[in-house]
Scaffold this motif. Structure first.
Motif, PDB file in Angstrom:
ATOM      1  N   GLU A 228       0.753  -1.393  -0.288  1.00  0.00           N
ATOM      2  CA  GLU A 228      -0.126   0.149  -0.040  1.00  0.00           C
ATOM      3  C   GLU A 228       0.311   0.915   0.125  1.00  0.00           C
ATOM      4  O   GLU A 228       2.338   0.939   0.074  1.00  0.00           O
ATOM      5  N   PRO A 229      -0.167   2.584  -0.842  1.00  0.00           N
ATOM      6  CA  PRO A 229       0.833   3.709  -0.422  1.00  0.00           C
ATOM      7  C   PRO A 229       1.796   4.436   1.313  1.00  0.00           C
ATOM      8  O   PRO A 229       1.221   3.319   2.203  1.00  0.00           O
ATOM      9  N   ILE A 230       2.417   4.506   1.015  1.00  0.00           N
ATOM     10  CA  ILE A 230       3.175   4.868   2.103  1.00  0.00           C
ATOM     11  C   ILE A 230       3.543   5.980   2.901  1.00  0.00           C
ATOM     12  O   ILE A 230       4.051   6.778   1.816  1.00  0.00           O
ATOM     13  N   ASN A 231       3.412   6.042   3.981  1.00  0.00           N
ATOM     14  CA  ASN A 231       3.801   7.857   4.624  1.00  0.00           C
ATOM     15  C   ASN A 231       4.311   7.671   5.952  1.00  0.00           C
ATOM     16  O   ASN A 231       4.022   7.091   6.581  1.00  0.00           O
ATOM     17  N   GLY A 232       5.733   8.601   5.784  1.00  0.00           N
ATOM     18  CA  GLY A 232       6.373   8.207   7.374  1.00  0.00           C
ATOM     19  C   GLY A 232       7.539   8.696   7.373  1.00  0.00           C
ATOM     20  O   GLY A 232       8.311   8.849   6.271  1.00  0.00           O
ATOM     21  N   GLU A 233       8.535   8.454   8.352  1.00  0.00           N
ATOM     22  CA  GLU A 233       9.996   8.760   8.265  1.00  0.00           C
ATOM     23  C   GLU A 233      10.180   6.862   8.439  1.00  0.00           C
ATOM     24  O   GLU A 233      10.380   6.826   9.104  1.00  0.00           O
ATOM     25  N   TYR A 234      11.466   7.301   7.211  1.00  0.00           N
ATOM     26  CA  TYR A 234      12.356   5.713   7.785  1.00  0.00           C
ATOM     27  C   TYR A 234      13.832   5.829   7.265  1.00  0.00           C
ATOM     28  O   TYR A 234      13.967   7.058   6.657  1.00  0.00           O
ATOM     29  N   TYR A 235      14.279   5.230   7.739  1.00  0.00           N
ATOM     30  CA  TYR A 235      15.660   5.071   7.956  1.00  0.00           C
ATOM     31  C   TYR A 235      16.347   4.223   6.367  1.00  0.00           C
ATOM     32  O   TYR A 235      15.478   2.938   6.347  1.00  0.00           O
ATOM     33  N   ARG A 236      17.104   4.746   5.831  1.00  0.00           N
ATOM     34  CA  ARG A 236      18.014   3.664   4.529  1.00  0.00           C
ATOM     35  C   ARG A 236      19.333   3.701   4.802  1.00  0.00           C
ATOM     36  O   ARG A 236      20.243   4.320   5.426  1.00  0.00           O
ATOM     37  N   LEU A 237      20.279   2.494   5.121  1.00  0.00           N
ATOM     38  CA  LEU A 237      21.242   2.408   5.790  1.00  0.00           C
ATOM     39  C   LEU A 237      22.169   2.938   3.789  1.00  0.00           C
ATOM     40  O   LEU A 237      21.567   2.191   2.795  1.00  0.00           O
ATOM     41  N   CYS A 238      22.600   3.952   4.411  1.00  0.00           N
ATOM     42  CA  CYS A 238      23.472   4.703   3.010  1.00  0.00           C
ATOM     43  C   CYS A 238      25.002   4.571   3.198  1.00  0.00           C
ATOM     44  O   CYS A 238      25.741   4.381   4.419  1.00  0.00           O
ATOM     45  N   ASP A 239      25.691   4.922   2.291  1.00  0.00           N
ATOM     46  CA  ASP A 239      27.458   4.676   2.496  1.00  0.00           C
ATOM     47  C   ASP A 239      27.703   6.077   2.434  1.00  0.00           C
ATOM     48  O   ASP A 239      29.059   6.258   3.662  1.00  0.00           O
ATOM     49  N   CYS A 240      26.875   7.128   2.922  1.00  0.00           N
ATOM     50  CA  CYS A 240      27.150   7.976   3.218  1.00  0.00           C
ATOM     51  C   CYS A 240      26.846   8.982   3.238  1.00  0.00           C
ATOM     52  O   CYS A 240      25.040   9.039   3.058  1.00  0.00           O
ATOM     53  N   ASN A 241      26.682  10.319   4.038  1.00  0.00           N
ATOM     54  CA  ASN A 241      25.806  11.614   4.759  1.00  0.00           C
ATOM     55  C   ASN A 241      26.695  12.799   4.489  1.00  0.00           C
ATOM     56  O   ASN A 241      27.619  12.610   5.366  1.00  0.00           O
ATOM     57  N   PRO A 242      26.043  13.406   3.538  1.00  0.00           N
ATOM     58  CA  PRO A 242      24.453  13.163   3.033  1.00  0.00           C
ATOM     59  C   PRO A 242      24.933  11.768   1.472  1.00  0.00           C
ATOM     60  O   PRO A 242      25.792  11.643   1.117  1.00  0.00           O
TER      61      PRO A 242
ATOM     62  N   VAL B 292      20.059   6.785   7.345  1.00  0.00           N
ATOM     63  CA  VAL B 292      19.870   8.608   6.953  1.00  0.00           C
ATOM     64  C   VAL B 292      18.900   8.365   6.905  1.00  0.00           C
ATOM     65  O   VAL B 292      17.166   7.532   6.733  1.00  0.00           O
ATOM     66  N   VAL B 293      17.774   9.570   7.758  1.00  0.00           N
ATOM     67  CA  VAL B 293      16.147   9.743   7.900  1.00  0.00           C
ATOM     68  C   VAL B 293      15.688  10.060   6.119  1.00  0.00           C
ATOM     69  O   VAL B 293      16.252  10.912   5.630  1.00  0.00           O
ATOM     70  N   VAL B 294      14.388   9.280   5.544  1.00  0.00           N
ATOM     71  CA  VAL B 294      13.641   9.796   4.563  1.00  0.00           C
ATOM     72  C   VAL B 294      12.201  10.182   4.853  1.00  0.00           C
ATOM     73  O   VAL B 294      12.073   8.969   5.038  1.00  0.00           O
ATOM     74  N   ASN B 295      11.801  10.919   4.378  1.00  0.00           N
ATOM     75  CA  ASN B 295      10.805  11.440   4.416  1.00  0.00           C
ATOM     76  C   ASN B 295       9.529  10.610   3.519  1.00  0.00           C
ATOM     77  O   ASN B 295       9.419  11.024   2.191  1.00  0.00           O
ATOM     78  N   ILE B 296       9.083   9.846   3.223  1.00  0.00           N
ATOM     79  CA  ILE B 296       8.421   8.583   1.945  1.00  0.00           C
ATOM     80  C   ILE B 296       6.874   8.780   2.281  1.00  0.00           C
ATOM     81  O   ILE B 296       6.142   9.105   3.178  1.00  0.00           O
ATOM     82  N   VAL B 297       5.919   9.700   0.932  1.00  0.00           N
ATOM     83  CA  VAL B 297       5.151   9.899   1.056  1.00  0.00           C
ATOM     84  C   VAL B 297       4.543   8.818  -0.184  1.00  0.00           C
ATOM     85  O   VAL B 297       5.686   8.444  -1.016  1.00  0.00           O
ATOM     86  N   SER B 298       3.348   8.721   0.304  1.00  0.00           N
ATOM     87  CA  SER B 298       2.571   7.516  -0.893  1.00  0.00           C
ATOM     88  C   SER B 298       2.898   7.722  -2.427  1.00  0.00           C
ATOM     89  O   SER B 298       2.094   6.984  -3.036  1.00  0.00           O
ATOM     90  N   ASN B 299       3.065   9.598  -2.936  1.00  0.00           N
ATOM     91  CA  ASN B 299       3.363   8.884  -4.369  1.00  0.00           C
ATOM     92  C   ASN B 299       4.393   8.470  -4.808  1.00  0.00           C
ATOM     93  O   ASN B 299       5.001   9.183  -6.111  1.00  0.00           O
ATOM     94  N   HIS B 300       5.323   8.022  -3.886  1.00  0.00           N
ATOM     95  CA  HIS B 300       7.011   7.690  -3.449  1.00  0.00           C
ATOM     96  C   HIS B 300       6.931   6.333  -4.503  1.00  0.00           C
ATOM     97  O   HIS B 300       7.911   5.878  -4.993  1.00  0.00           O
TER      98      HIS B 300
END
Length: 127
Positions: free
Chosen positions: A19-33, A85-93
């Motif tokens: 389903e569409p997702i809305n919220g802040e989620y964490y992605r494991l990344c190689d670098c920041n930013p 890293v925190v990503v703000n995911i919204v339903s149109n993603h």
């Protein structure tokens, strides 16, 4: 909206109950930013995976909280140097399926998640 890979998905992928997702989620990344390389699926990154996992390999992996992201990072040696890293995911993603704090997100075409990084988290993480 069309999914990232158009119609090139295994049967029942994404699952009908994604389903569409809305919220802040964490992605494991190689670098920041993070860079665009931090938002490649297993398929895009040409990583190996079992054929039965093709559906999951076409999704991006996120965690619902930092604790779960760090727990996975510490469990798998290949992830030990990753940065949550925190990503703000919204339903149109895209559409997603969250199970036990882990989210598989099947992206829609033309989405650039780099534009949805939570800036104040990035600054705090770099201190």
């Amino acid at each position: 909206m069309d999914l990232k890979y158009g119609t090139d998905y295994p049967d029942s992928c994404p699952p009908s109950f994604a389903e569409p997702i809305n919220g802040e989620y964490y992605r494991l990344c190689d670098c920041n930013p993070p860079t665009s390389n931090d938002f490649k699926t297993h398929v895009d990154a040409k990583m190996s995976f079992p054929p039965a996992k093709l559906c999951e390999a076409k999704a991006l992996s996120f965690f619902s909280n930092e604790r779960d992201a760090i727990k996975i990072k510490n469990r798998f040696p290949k992830l030990k140097n990753k940065i949550p890293v925190v990503v703000n995911i919204v339903s149109n993603h895209g559409v997603g399926l969250e199970i036990n704090g882990h989210l598989n997100l099947w992206e829609f075409q033309g989405i650039n998640l780099l534009n949805f990084i939570k800036e104040d988290y990035n600054e705090a993480a770099e201190v």
